[in-house]
Design an enzyme around this catalytic site. Structure first.
Site, mmCIF file in Angstrom:
data_model
loop_
_atom_site.group_PDB
_atom_site.id
_atom_site.type_symbol
_atom_site.label_atom_id
_atom_site.label_comp_id
_atom_site.label_asym_id
_atom_site.label_seq_id
_atom_site.Cartn_x
_atom_site.Cartn_y
_atom_site.Cartn_z
ATOM 1 N N LEU A 8 32.289 8.385 46.510
ATOM 2 C CA LEU A 8 32.633 8.230 47.928
ATOM 3 C C LEU A 8 32.054 9.323 48.809
ATOM 4 O O LEU A 8 31.914 9.122 50.014
ATOM 5 C CB LEU A 8 34.151 8.138 48.099
ATOM 6 C CG LEU A 8 34.777 6.882 47.496
ATOM 7 C CD1 LEU A 8 36.293 6.947 47.593
ATOM 8 C CD2 LEU A 8 34.254 5.633 48.170
ATOM 9 N N HIS A 9 31.679 10.461 48.235
ATOM 10 C CA HIS A 9 31.076 11.497 49.072
ATOM 11 C C HIS A 9 29.683 11.103 49.553
ATOM 12 O O HIS A 9 29.145 11.724 50.458
ATOM 13 C CB HIS A 9 31.078 12.868 48.378
ATOM 14 C CG HIS A 9 30.110 13.000 47.248
ATOM 15 N ND1 HIS A 9 29.898 14.202 46.623
ATOM 16 C CD2 HIS A 9 29.319 12.116 46.616
ATOM 17 C CE1 HIS A 9 28.993 14.045 45.661
ATOM 18 N NE2 HIS A 9 28.648 12.787 45.646
ATOM 19 N N ASP A 10 29.118 10.059 48.954
ATOM 20 C CA ASP A 10 27.811 9.546 49.384
ATOM 21 C C ASP A 10 27.910 8.698 50.649
ATOM 22 O O ASP A 10 26.886 8.415 51.275
ATOM 23 C CB ASP A 10 27.187 8.665 48.300
ATOM 24 C CG ASP A 10 26.877 9.418 47.025
ATOM 25 O OD1 ASP A 10 26.986 10.660 47.016
ATOM 26 O OD2 ASP A 10 26.535 8.759 46.029
#
Length: 108
Positions: A8-10
């Site tokens: 999700l950090h992408d």
């Protein structure tokens, strides 16, 4: 149970909410053991003098993700909580584990 690790950090907030909503739709109710487990970094917003290196590393990772994915970012505990609520989860739990990573549990 659905597991997401370093994914999700992408993505930006809007895309992350869409991903989490799909995960929520794919799992059973909380009573039947449904939950989403996320392993990601949760940036500490309070600066601790004794943990300056950790804060610097977290912020460096945030800059790297921003440079690589443009809409991605490392998130604070409050940002993770907001994402979970926006995706329709009713319970949120976060525990720092494994160095800079945190175990984030979301329950429908």
């Amino acid at each position: 149970m659905t597991k997401l690790q370093w994914l999700l950090h992408d993505w930006g907030d809007e895309e992350s909410v869409k991903i989490l909503k799909r995960c929520k739709d794919a799992i059973p109710s909380r009573e039947k053991g449904g939950k989403v487990i996320i392993i990601e970094m949760a940036i500490e917003e309070k600066k601790k003098e004794d943990d300056k290196e950790t804060m610097e590393t977290q912020l460096c990772c945030d800059m790297m993700v921003l440079g690589l994915f443009h809409t991605g970012k490392e998130r604070s505990v409050e940002e993770w909580k907001k994402l979970s609520l926006d995706a329709g989860f009713t319970h949120f739990n976060i525990n720092p584990v494994l160095g800079l990573r945190s175990l984030i549990e979301l329950y429908p």
